[in-house]
Write an enzyme that holds these catalytic residues in place. Structure first.
Site, PDB file in Angstrom:
ATOM      1  N   LYS A  87       0.769  -0.966   0.118  1.00 15.61           N
ATOM      2  CA  LYS A  87       0.032  -0.202   0.276  1.00 15.61           C
ATOM      3  C   LYS A  87       0.366   1.050  -0.364  1.00 15.61           C
ATOM      4  CE  LYS A  87      -3.598  -0.628  -0.580  1.00 15.61           C
ATOM      5  NZ  LYS A  87      -3.776  -1.421  -1.740  1.00 15.61           N
ATOM      6  N   THR A  90       2.186   0.481  -4.966  1.00 11.31           N
ATOM      7  CA  THR A  90       2.997  -0.347  -5.585  1.00 11.31           C
ATOM      8  C   THR A  90       1.989  -0.609  -7.642  1.00 11.31           C
ATOM      9  OG1 THR A  90       2.245  -1.914  -4.004  1.00 11.31           O
ATOM     10  CG2 THR A  90       3.557  -3.051  -5.481  1.00 11.31           C
ATOM     11  N   THR A  91       1.039  -0.883  -6.994  1.00  8.01           N
ATOM     12  CA  THR A  91       0.312  -0.107  -8.553  1.00  8.01           C
ATOM     13  C   THR A  91       0.959   0.141 -10.287  1.00  8.01           C
ATOM     14  OG1 THR A  91      -1.794  -1.411  -7.033  1.00  8.01           O
ATOM     15  CG2 THR A  91      -2.006  -0.922  -9.469  1.00  8.01           C
ATOM     16  N   HIS A 153       8.093  -7.360  -1.683  1.00  6.41           N
ATOM     17  CA  HIS A 153       8.164  -7.170  -0.783  1.00  6.41           C
ATOM     18  C   HIS A 153       9.010  -6.749   0.374  1.00  6.41           C
ATOM     19  CE1 HIS A 153       3.620  -5.119  -1.883  1.00  6.41           C
ATOM     20  NE2 HIS A 153       3.385  -6.236  -1.383  1.00  6.41           N
TER      21      HIS A 153
END
Length: 347
Positions: A87, A90-91, A153
């Protein structure tokens, strides 16, 4: 555009190798059980158990993929890895990096651009969730276009040794922990609704986990500092980005990302507005409206694509945290991060 690397068409789906090709799979299973039994554990917030592995807290359900990645991945000099805490943007980073890296094959204005039909998490797979995290099968890394583009991550100091020993480049993005916690607390109920009571009390509970350092892939301060220090020591191999800076100047930071990856924008591309086209294509508002991101699942946490697109605002934490909650986290940020010159704008 003149690039110095081959860049073939990315496969529509990554080729998988069946379980019999895993190296010593049965032995790995036995070793894994023994290893898990020997490692420290704590109750997690979204994960029932957090396992302390390589000096970070790993969610138990992700542990097999993390362990396999750390044991078996061999980095190539041309590899590019996108790293972050969950969160943290990332995307968005995946969309920007993929579009910049593959723009010679897929111009941002192309109607068949992969982002039109695939979620960014499908185009840039996670090591621990997708490549090494699928039970019984392994993605064929030879099927990737070169340079290969991956995501993780995992903290910097816990990455496989081959990453640091090779010429592999890492792009790290972090976000103000206050906003990261709020974003995660909106994401959590869509991942594990049975573990979520809802409301501010749940956010306060998760904040407590973070402040004690028992957050997934954390402690968060070690995660940030690991990549921060690496970026200062090896700026040619580790690029450190802040989500807030990327939001403030997306075009300028996209140029930095492209140059770092070895595919800088030419003067002609800049004149033709290619940078602005990529920025628009990868914007939160554009990605949210694509049909592929309204439906389907990318295989990360088995959640729907739409859960990866919320507000993306900077400073939204003020609408969700009490002053005492914010002060608690700010004290830790000041103690753990500030001495190393890493600060975030919190007001």
């Amino acid at each position: 555009m003149a690039n110095n690397h081959p860049n073939s068409l990315p496969p529509p789906s990554f080729r998988r190798i069946r379980s019999q090709t895993w190296p010593q799979e049965n032995d790995d299973d036995i070793d894994l059980e023994e290893l898990i039994a020997s490692l420290p554990k704590e109750k997690g917030f979204i994960s029932p158990i957090q396992i302390l592995y390589r000096n970070f807290w790993c969610p138990s359900e992700v542990f097999p993929g993390v362990h396999s990645f750390c044991r078996h991945f061999t980095a190539h000099d041309s590899d590019i890895i996108l790293a972050c805490k969950p969160k943290s943007g990332t995307t968005w980073l995946k969309a920007l990096a993929f579009s910049a890296l593959r723009r010679d094959v897929f111009p941002p204005s192309a109607n068949n651009h992969p982002l039109m039909s695939s979620n960014p998490h499908e185009l840039v797979p996670f090591f621990e969730f997708t490549i090494y995290g699928q039970a019984g099968e392994l993605i064929d890394l030879a099927s990737f276009s070169v340079p290969r583009l991956f995501a993780t991550h995992i903290p910097h100091d816990s990455l496989p040794e081959s990453v640091g020993q090779s010429g592999c480049r890492v792009i790290y993005i972090c976000r103000n922990p206050l906003d990261t916690i709020v974003s995660f607390c909106h994401f959590a109920p869509q991942v594990k609704p049975e573990l979520w009571s809802g409301g501010r009390s749940s956010m306060e509970e998760y904040l407590d986990y973070c402040c004690r350092g028992i957050d997934g892939f954390g402690p968060f301060w070690d995660h940030m500092l690991g990549y921060w220090k690496a970026s200062l020591e090896r700026p040619d191999k580790v690029l450190f980005l802040k989500y807030e800076d990327l939001r403030e100047d997306t075009a300028g930071n996209l140029k930095r990302i492209a140059e770092f990856m070895g595919v800088p924008f030419s003067e002609e591309e800049e004149r033709d507005g290619v940078i602005e086209e990529i920025v628009k294509l990868c914007s939160l508002s554009s990605l949210k409206e694509l049909e592929v991101n309204k439906t389907g699942k990318p295989g990360v946490w088995s959640t729907e694509n739409k859960t990866y697109f919320r507000k993306g605002e900077v400073g939204d934490w003020v609408n969700h945290m009490t002053p005492s909650m914010a002060e608690k986290l700010e004290r830790i940020m000041e103690e753990k991060l500030s001495p190393f010159g890493l600060k975030f704008r919190v007001k």
